[in-house]
Structure formats: structure tokens, C-alpha cells
Design a protein around this motif. Structure first.
Motif, PDB file in Angstrom:
ATOM      1  N   LEU A 181       0.858  -1.182   0.000  1.00 53.85           N
ATOM      2  CA  LEU A 181       0.000   0.000   0.000  1.00 53.85           C
ATOM      3  C   LEU A 181       0.895   1.233   0.000  1.00 53.85           C
ATOM      4  N   GLU A 182       0.685   2.125  -0.950  1.00 53.89           N
ATOM      5  CA  GLU A 182       1.586   3.252  -1.183  1.00 53.89           C
ATOM      6  C   GLU A 182       0.948   4.563  -0.711  1.00 53.89           C
ATOM      7  N   ARG A 183       1.719   5.341   0.046  1.00 62.65           N
ATOM      8  CA  ARG A 183       1.217   6.598   0.596  1.00 62.65           C
ATOM      9  C   ARG A 183       0.846   7.594  -0.503  1.00 62.65           C
ATOM     10  N   GLU A 184       1.639   7.681  -1.557  1.00 64.36           N
ATOM     11  CA  GLU A 184       1.352   8.631  -2.633  1.00 64.36           C
ATOM     12  C   GLU A 184       0.002   8.339  -3.282  1.00 64.36           C
ATOM     13  N   ILE A 185      -0.346   7.067  -3.399  1.00 58.59           N
ATOM     14  CA  ILE A 185      -1.644   6.705  -3.987  1.00 58.59           C
ATOM     15  C   ILE A 185      -2.767   7.104  -3.044  1.00 58.59           C
ATOM     16  N   ALA A 186      -2.576   6.869  -1.739  1.00 57.79           N
ATOM     17  CA  ALA A 186      -3.596   7.260  -0.764  1.00 57.79           C
ATOM     18  C   ALA A 186      -3.780   8.767  -0.740  1.00 57.79           C
ATOM     19  N   GLU A 187      -2.694   9.518  -0.896  1.00 60.69           N
ATOM     20  CA  GLU A 187      -2.776  10.973  -0.822  1.00 60.69           C
ATOM     21  C   GLU A 187      -3.537  11.575  -2.000  1.00 60.69           C
ATOM     22  N   ARG A 188      -3.568  10.870  -3.119  1.00 63.74           N
ATOM     23  CA  ARG A 188      -4.376  11.395  -4.229  1.00 63.74           C
ATOM     24  C   ARG A 188      -5.792  10.834  -4.220  1.00 63.74           C
ATOM     25  N   GLY A 189      -6.151  10.097  -3.146  1.00 69.83           N
ATOM     26  CA  GLY A 189      -7.550   9.752  -2.910  1.00 69.83           C
ATOM     27  C   GLY A 189      -8.021   8.422  -3.443  1.00 69.83           C
ATOM     28  N   ARG A 190      -7.105   7.537  -3.867  1.00 70.28           N
ATOM     29  CA  ARG A 190      -7.566   6.230  -4.342  1.00 70.28           C
ATOM     30  C   ARG A 190      -7.372   5.173  -3.256  1.00 70.28           C
ATOM     31  N   PHE A 191      -8.471   4.532  -2.863  1.00 76.37           N
ATOM     32  CA  PHE A 191      -8.441   3.465  -1.877  1.00 76.37           C
ATOM     33  C   PHE A 191      -9.142   2.235  -2.455  1.00 76.37           C
ATOM     34  N   PRO A 192      -8.605   1.034  -2.240  1.00 76.81           N
ATOM     35  CA  PRO A 192      -7.363   0.750  -1.533  1.00 76.81           C
ATOM     36  C   PRO A 192      -6.154   1.246  -2.320  1.00 76.81           C
ATOM     37  N   ALA A 193      -5.162   1.752  -1.575  1.00 75.32           N
ATOM     38  CA  ALA A 193      -3.993   2.397  -2.189  1.00 75.32           C
ATOM     39  C   ALA A 193      -2.939   1.362  -2.572  1.00 75.32           C
ATOM     40  N   ILE A 194      -3.321   0.400  -3.394  1.00 74.63           N
ATOM     41  CA  ILE A 194      -2.433  -0.708  -3.762  1.00 74.63           C
ATOM     42  C   ILE A 194      -1.488  -0.277  -4.878  1.00 74.63           C
ATOM     43  N   ASP A 195      -0.195  -0.464  -4.639  1.00 73.42           N
ATOM     44  CA  ASP A 195       0.800  -0.280  -5.686  1.00 73.42           C
ATOM     45  C   ASP A 195       0.906  -1.614  -6.424  1.00 73.42           C
ATOM     46  N   LEU A 196       0.167  -1.736  -7.505  1.00 76.71           N
ATOM     47  CA  LEU A 196       0.020  -3.029  -8.170  1.00 76.71           C
ATOM     48  C   LEU A 196       1.341  -3.563  -8.711  1.00 76.71           C
ATOM     49  N   LEU A 197       2.183  -2.681  -9.226  1.00 75.00           N
ATOM     50  CA  LEU A 197       3.425  -3.137  -9.846  1.00 75.00           C
ATOM     51  C   LEU A 197       4.423  -3.674  -8.821  1.00 75.00           C
ATOM     52  N   ARG A 198       4.250  -3.342  -7.541  1.00 74.40           N
ATOM     53  CA  ARG A 198       5.123  -3.863  -6.494  1.00 74.40           C
ATOM     54  C   ARG A 198       4.457  -4.989  -5.711  1.00 74.40           C
ATOM     55  N   SER A 199       3.265  -5.377  -6.112  1.00 75.65           N
ATOM     56  CA  SER A 199       2.512  -6.408  -5.396  1.00 75.65           C
ATOM     57  C   SER A 199       2.407  -7.665  -6.252  1.00 75.65           C
ATOM     58  N   VAL A 200       2.295  -8.809  -5.602  1.00 73.45           N
ATOM     59  CA  VAL A 200       2.217 -10.072  -6.325  1.00 73.45           C
ATOM     60  C   VAL A 200       1.489 -11.110  -5.481  1.00 73.45           C
ATOM     61  N   SER A 201       0.720 -11.947  -6.152  1.00 73.68           N
ATOM     62  CA  SER A 201       0.108 -13.108  -5.514  1.00 73.68           C
ATOM     63  C   SER A 201       0.695 -14.356  -6.149  1.00 73.68           C
ATOM     64  N   ARG A 202       1.303 -15.209  -5.347  1.00 74.82           N
ATOM     65  CA  ARG A 202       1.950 -16.404  -5.879  1.00 74.82           C
ATOM     66  C   ARG A 202       0.955 -17.518  -6.183  1.00 74.82           C
ATOM     67  N   SER A 203      -0.333 -17.229  -6.048  1.00 77.83           N
ATOM     68  CA  SER A 203      -1.333 -18.218  -6.475  1.00 77.83           C
ATOM     69  C   SER A 203      -1.551 -18.169  -7.991  1.00 77.83           C
ATOM     70  N   LEU A 204      -1.016 -17.127  -8.651  1.00 75.38           N
ATOM     71  CA  LEU A 204      -1.082 -17.054 -10.115  1.00 75.38           C
ATOM     72  C   LEU A 204       0.109 -17.794 -10.713  1.00 75.38           C
ATOM     73  N   PRO A 205      -0.050 -18.369 -11.898  1.00 75.62           N
ATOM     74  CA  PRO A 205      -1.214 -18.281 -12.789  1.00 75.62           C
ATOM     75  C   PRO A 205      -2.269 -19.345 -12.518  1.00 75.62           C
ATOM     76  N   GLU A 206      -2.025 -20.277 -11.564  1.00 75.48           N
ATOM     77  CA  GLU A 206      -2.930 -21.402 -11.366  1.00 75.48           C
ATOM     78  C   GLU A 206      -4.336 -20.975 -10.955  1.00 75.48           C
ATOM     79  N   ALA A 207      -4.464 -19.843 -10.237  1.00 74.24           N
ATOM     80  CA  ALA A 207      -5.765 -19.436  -9.717  1.00 74.24           C
ATOM     81  C   ALA A 207      -6.667 -18.806 -10.769  1.00 74.24           C
ATOM     82  N   ALA A 208      -6.165 -18.586 -11.976  1.00 71.07           N
ATOM     83  CA  ALA A 208      -6.962 -17.933 -13.024  1.00 71.07           C
ATOM     84  C   ALA A 208      -6.941 -18.779 -14.289  1.00 71.07           C
ATOM     85  N   SER A 209      -7.938 -18.564 -15.115  1.00 68.76           N
ATOM     86  CA  SER A 209      -8.012 -19.261 -16.400  1.00 68.76           C
ATOM     87  C   SER A 209      -7.048 -18.625 -17.395  1.00 68.76           C
TER      88      SER A 209
END
Length: 440
Positions: free
Chosen positions: A340-368
Motif C-alpha cells: 500500500l503506497e502513501r502517494e496513492i492514498a494521498e491522491r484519494g484512491r483506496f485501496p492504495a495498492i501499488d500493483l506493480l510492487r505487489s504479487v500473488s503467488r497463487s497465479l497463474p494457477e488461480a486464473a483461467s
């Protein structure tokens, strides 16, 4: 549950024999007790009688030829040599179904003013995880109600995910949304070292009546001694294991692992362990990894089929420093991390997820395959926007220079808006919205 079960549970706490020792020395915040050599074990609880000062509980943190070293759970003022020390036994907690919908302290005592029955089977606060060779693999994808988690960062049954954030970026709000939205039989929340005034706000406003109705909240506020703060996370894990062993799917949320590690640091340093990186003793890594490893899929086969513990651990990172010791240790044992990135929260987007720095290791198996293609295309566009953002804002980018960048500039507002979605009806609904965002 029989009407006699609460009575039977209370009867199991009676001790026909009580063992006592005596305080032989007081050094700083530590007490040395003698006379408990035949009964005391490392980690056991004791109660020190302080005369007019009242009883004071503590934990045995070291044993030696001179006696048991005790770290008290509170100020030791008023304690004196020869004060009686009663041995209370192991750290145990006895959860049951009546705990669902309740707020308790790390010792299993109610904090909401109502009586709380004990379960019939007390559990230790520290327990081994299910055997690695017999644990199930990660399960199916879970509905979360949040578009980003339904698509880019899928949460699957039995997964361990970390939320890495500084203070004031919407972490608590996100936890409440996930507590209400993730499909689970029981939710167990550990609030470790939170400000006291925030407990009621979290329970009543963030979690809400709907979320509390299926939750057990274990809390130790910031003013409580380090033993209690560390025990809050351990007790919450033991409660989650109780419901897991009954075959249920448990969502465990621990806020935060940083405060758990800081509490352990205070205890370890007081008991004589040498400090290491940033003051954290070497045992901190094992404490964090041992706690995290207890969550996850249960064992298959055996007398009774275990359920699973899907876990969300939060980490407080100062200045988004993902290399600080606690964040670095925990990230290595998780199945994904969300920043969660402070700069994203400060411009008003919640949840303030920095997608490019986040990862779920359940992919690619969890998706088609089709869903993975949408995720890959979206990430490619977001990466292109990230690289060109400074040039665009400074007026240095010339439209037509790069087709991918031109498309990323055009679609960025749609993708950014998609990441703010918190009312998804289903995973398929989230992917349909993502598809429409890419078609703009």
C-alpha cells in the motif's frame, strides 16, 4: 454443546496442588525466584504476591542453577525479596464456538463486559504446524468483494498474504473490507499493540455487526506489556487452529507482525539475548516464521479432515522500506505480498495498492488462460504508464512516439478507477469490468 460443558471446562482449571517459590533477587525489570525447580518450565506463567501492591503475573523466560528468571507483566514496584511466587503452569487457551462474535484479551478473557465460557480442550499458545508431507495444496480462489483481489491479486484458500504499508494509508479500512467480504466460516483477528481508542471504532465501524457476527477479535493494546502484546498474536493463531481442526475454513488477520516482532524484541533483550540488525535479536526471524508457518492448508487424511487457515499479515514499513528486517523476514515465507503506497492514498484512491510492487503467488494457477491474459495485458499497460508518467506530466512525451505508451496514457484513468472498486459481486464480475476498462 452441552449445558454442562462450561461447568466441566471450569472444573478442569482447578488445581488440587499449588506450587510456590520465593523471590530471591530483583534486577531492573527482572525477578529471580527460587523453589520452583521441580515444576517450572520455560514459558510457564507465575503470579507474584506483592503484599499491598496486589498480585503481579509474569512469565519464566530463563532457567538456571540460581532459579527461574521471571519477566513480570507490568511494573514490579512494590515487589520485595521473599515475596511468594505461585506457579500457574503453561500458557493455555480454551476456545469454543461461543467465542464467535466476541472480543477477548490474549488470556481468553472477555473485553465486552459479558461472561465468556471456556472450551473443554485447552490448547497451548505455541504448537507445531501440520506435517509438511501431508498438507494439502492451496485451494480454490476466494471471493473478496474487491476488484484488485478478485483479479490481479487473487486470494485462494490456505494462502498466506502480507499487507505492507506505512501508517495512515488505509490498511485498517482494507482489513475491514476483507473481513466482511472474504468467504470463510470463521474470521479471527489479532490486533497487536493497537491504540486503545481504536478498538471500538474498528469493531463497530470498520468490522461492523455483520463482520463481528462471524469473528473472534483478540486484542492487546499498545499500553500493555510486551508479553501480552506478543501473546495476542499467538493466542489468535491458537484460536484459528481450534476452528481449523474442526474442519472449518478460517480467515486469520494479524495486525501487525511488526508490533509482534517489537514485543518479542523487548522480551528477548530483557532475558539477555544479544541485539542484531536494528536491535532485533537473532530469534526474531524464527518467531515470525514459526507463527506464519502455522497458517495455511490443513493436513489431509487421518481421523478427522482439517480445514484451512487463510492468513493476512500486516507489516508496518517506514517510508515504504521493503528491506527492513521484519518485512524482509516475513516476505520470504508468504505466498504473496500487497504494498500500500502513501502517494496513492494521498491522491484519494483506496485501496492504495501499488500493483506493480505487489504479487500473488497463487497465479497463474488461480486464473483461467483468458483471465491471465487480461492480467498480463493490464500489467503491461500499467508498467508503460509508470515509465512514462514523469515525461507526460512534464510535457516531454510526444504522442505517437510509442503505441503501447499511447494506449497506456489513454486507458490509465480507467485502470486506476478499476483498482478502486470495492463492491464487486463476484470474480467474474470483476474480470468483466476489467475487460471493459481495456476496451476503452
Amino acid at each position: 454443546m452441552s449445558v454442562f460443558d462450561p461447568l466441566l471446562a471450569e472444573l478442569t482449571t482447578l488445581r488440587p496442588v499449588r506450587h510456590f517459590g520465593r523471590v530471591s533477587a530483583l534486577r531492573g525489570g527482572m525477578l529471580l525466584a527460587q523453589g520452583l525447580a521441580q515444576t517450572a518450565r520455560l514459558g510457564d506463567r507465575v503470579r507474584i504476591a506483592r503484599g499491598a501492591g496486589g498480585g503481579l503475573e509474569g512469565e519464566i523466560v530463563a532457567l538456571g542453577a540460581k532459579g527461574a528468571e521471571i519477566l513480570p507483566e507490568g511494573p514490579a514496584e512494590g515487589a520485595a525479596v521473599d515475596d511468594p511466587v505461585e506457579h500457574l503452569g503453561r500458557n493455555l487457551i480454551a476456545p469454543c464456538d461461543a467465542w464467535i462474535g466476541r472480543v477477548i484479551d490474549p488470556d481468553g478473557k472477555p473485553l465486552d463486559g459479558r461472561p465468556l465460557p471456556r472450551g473443554l480442550n485447552p490448547r497451548p499458545l505455541r504448537a507445531p504446524p501440520p506435517a509438511a508431507a501431508t498438507r494439502r495444496r492451496l485451494g480454490k480462489r476466494l471471493e473478496t468483494g474487491i476488484d484488485a483481489f478478485n483479479t490481479f491479486l487473487p486470494l485462494v484458500r490456505g494462502q498466506r498474504l502480507g499487507l505492507f504499508a506505512g501508517s495512515g494509508v488505509g490498511k485498517t479500512r482494507l482489513l475491514g473490507q476483507l473481513a466482511r467480504g472474504v468467504a470463510a466460516d470463521v474470521v479471527v483477528l489479532a490486533l497487536v499493540g493497537e491504540r486503545g481508542r481504536e478498538l471500538r471504532d474498528f469493531v463497530e465501524d470498520v468490522l461492523g455487526p455483520e463482520g463481528l457476527a462471524r469473528s473472534v477479535v483478540v486484542t492487546a493494546t499498545s499500553d500493555m506489556p510486551p508479553l501480552a502484546r506478543r501473546r495476542a498474536a499467538l493466542a489468535a493463531m491458537a484460536v484459528a487452529e481450534h476452528f481449523r481442526d474442526g474442519g472449518r475454513h478460517v480467515l486469520l488477520m494479524c495486525d501487525s507482525i511488526t508490533r509482534f516482532a517489537e514485543a518479542h524484541r523487548e522480551i528477548a533483550l530483557a532475558s539477555g539475548e544479544s541485539p542484531g540488525l536494528r536491535g532485533f535479536p537473532p530469534s526474531t526471524a524464527h518467531q515470525i516464521m514459526a507463527l506464519a508457518e502455522r497458517a495455511g492448508p490443513g493436513s489431509e487424511g487421518g481421523a478427522g479432515e482439517q480445514g484451512d487457515i487463510t492468513a493476512l499479515f500486516t507489516v508496518l514499513v517506514a517510508g515504504s522500506d521493503m528491506e527492513e528486517p521484519v518485512a524482509d523476514i516475513l516476505r520470504g515465507v508468504l505466498d504473496g505480498h500487497v504494498v500500500l503506497e502513501r502517494e496513492i492514498a494521498e491522491r484519494g484512491r483506496f485501496p492504495a495498492i501499488d500493483l506493480l510492487r505487489s504479487v500473488s503467488r497463487s497465479l497463474p494457477e488461480a486464473a483461467s488462460p483468458g483471465e491471465n491474459a487480461l492480467i498480463a495485458e493490464s500489467r503491461r499497460l500499467m508498467g508503460a504508464w509508470s515509465r512514462a508518467e514523469m515525461m507526460v506530466q512534464s510535457g516531454l512525451y510526444a504522442p505517437g512516439s510509442d503505441a503501447l505508451t499511447d494506449r497506456a496514457i489513454r486507458l490509465w484513468p480507467r485502470l486506476d478507477g478499476f483498482l478502486a472498486g470495492t463492491a464487486a459481486k463476484s470474480v467474474s464480475d470483476s474480470f468483466a469490468r476489467l475487460q471493459r476498462a481495456l476496451e476503452g
